[in-house]
Structures are given as structure tokens and as C-alpha cells.
Design an enzyme around this catalytic site. Structure first.
Site, PDB file in Angstrom:
ATOM      1  N   CYS A  13     -10.106 -24.917 -18.802  1.00 52.19           N
ATOM      2  CA  CYS A  13      -9.496 -24.012 -19.776  1.00 52.19           C
ATOM      3  C   CYS A  13      -7.991 -23.899 -19.543  1.00 52.19           C
ATOM      4  O   CYS A  13      -7.199 -23.925 -20.488  1.00 52.19           O
ATOM      5  CB  CYS A  13     -10.142 -22.626 -19.690  1.00 52.19           C
ATOM      6  SG  CYS A  13     -11.896 -22.631 -20.078  1.00 52.19           S
TER       7      CYS A  13
ATOM      8  N   CYS B  91     -16.906 -29.292 -23.330  1.00 53.38           N
ATOM      9  CA  CYS B  91     -17.409 -27.936 -23.586  1.00 53.38           C
ATOM     10  C   CYS B  91     -17.210 -27.491 -25.028  1.00 53.38           C
ATOM     11  O   CYS B  91     -17.733 -26.454 -25.426  1.00 53.38           O
ATOM     12  CB  CYS B  91     -16.727 -26.936 -22.648  1.00 53.38           C
ATOM     13  SG  CYS B  91     -14.970 -26.771 -22.960  1.00 53.38           S
TER      14      CYS B  91
END
Length: 169
Positions: free
Chosen positions: A131, A61
Site C-alpha cells: 500500500c 490485491c
């Protein structure tokens, strides 16, 4: 009049304003809070022997996270932490939470912080779990960096002492 009716239909005329990021993306309010008001943004001098730096990234990402810890050498307790993150709101929120959680803890304690705890605290959806994994990895990398600096410093001191003994003999 049309504007007022439109605001009422959208829920904007009632005095309660939903943050745009929360409504558009469905983020939990804790993510929005840490994104809008990130805690401990900044950096320490990476050459300071009491500072450990963890730099991690997610190629999938493009998120990059730098998390730093400042350790009291005498107690082994983390006295301060900061971060800089280039990434989405969930990555920034995960970094912010991680810095809050490591402050005031012993080095061994912070290694037990898991990404699942961060994800649960922020109510991250499955697609954003990477994340919280970045935050966990950054904590571990910062601790490893600090310990490597400490070992290098100890080895350097031992060599200096040995050289002084040889010189004085």
C-alpha cells in the site's frame, strides 16, 4: 443488567470506545484516523497543464490509487494534492498521508519520499507494505505526468513560434 455486564466485559461501558477497524484488524490509530477522516479526497481536471496525475494499481490485491498534484509553474512548488483510492484501509491511509506530505514541497523533494517512510509513519505490517509502495509510485507517476505535460507544452510553443517566423518571412 446482563447487557451492562456484557458491555463492561467488552470494555464498552467505560466511556472509551475502540474503533471497530482498529480492534478487529489491529490497525494502528494513524491508519484508522486517515481511513475514517481521509485528507484531500477528490480530483483535479486532468487536462489542466499545472496538474500531474499518477494512476497506479496492485494486481495482487486489486487496490487502485489515483494521486494528483497541482504545481505552481513559476516556483515548481506543489500547491495542492488530492487522491481517489479504491482499496483497503491501509491503501486509503497511505494515499491520504502522501497528499499531505507532498503539499508545499518542491518537485525534487517529493521524489525522495519513500514507501518505507509512509509505512513507518502508519505502522503498517509487512503484509500491507504494498500500500505504501503504491503511494510512492503514485507520487512518482504524478510528477512524471506533470513534467511530460510541461515538455509537450514547451515543444508546442516552440513549433508555434517557428511557424510564425516562417509565415512572417
Amino acid at each position: 443488567m446482563l447487557r451492562a455486564a456484557g458491555r463492561r466485559v467488552l470494555g464498552l461501558g467505560l466511556g472509551h470506545r475502540v474503533p471497530a477497524a482498529a480492534s478487529a484488524r489491529g490497525y494502528h490509530e494513524r491508519v484508522v484516523d486517515h481511513y475514517d477522516n481521509p485528507r484531500n479526497v477528490g480530483s483535479f481536471d486532468k487536462n489542466d497543464p499545472t496538474v500531474g496525475t499518477g494512476l497506479v494499481g496492485a494486481p495482487a490485491c486489486g487496490d487502485v490509487m489515483k494521486l494528483q498534484i497541482k504545481v505552481d509553474d513559476s516556483t515548481g512548488k506543489i500547491v495542492d494534492a488530492c487522491f481517489k483510492t479504491f482499496g483497503c484501509g491501509s491503501a486509503i491511509a497511505s494515499s491520504s498521508v502522501a497528499t499531505e506530505w507532498v503539499k508545499g514541497k518542491q518537485m525534487e523533494e517529493v521524489l525522495s519520499i519513500k514507501n518505507t517512510e509512509i509505512a513507518k509513519h502508519l505502522s503498517l505490517p509487512p503484509v500491507k507494505l504494498h500500500c505504501s509502495m503504491l503511494a510512492e509510485d503514485a507520487i512518482k507517476a504524478a510528477v512524471k505526468d506533470y513534467e511530460a505535460k510541461k515538455a509537450k507544452l514547451a515543444a508546442g510553443n516552440a513549433e508555434t513560434e517557428q511557424a510564425e517566423k516562417v509565415a512572417s518571412a
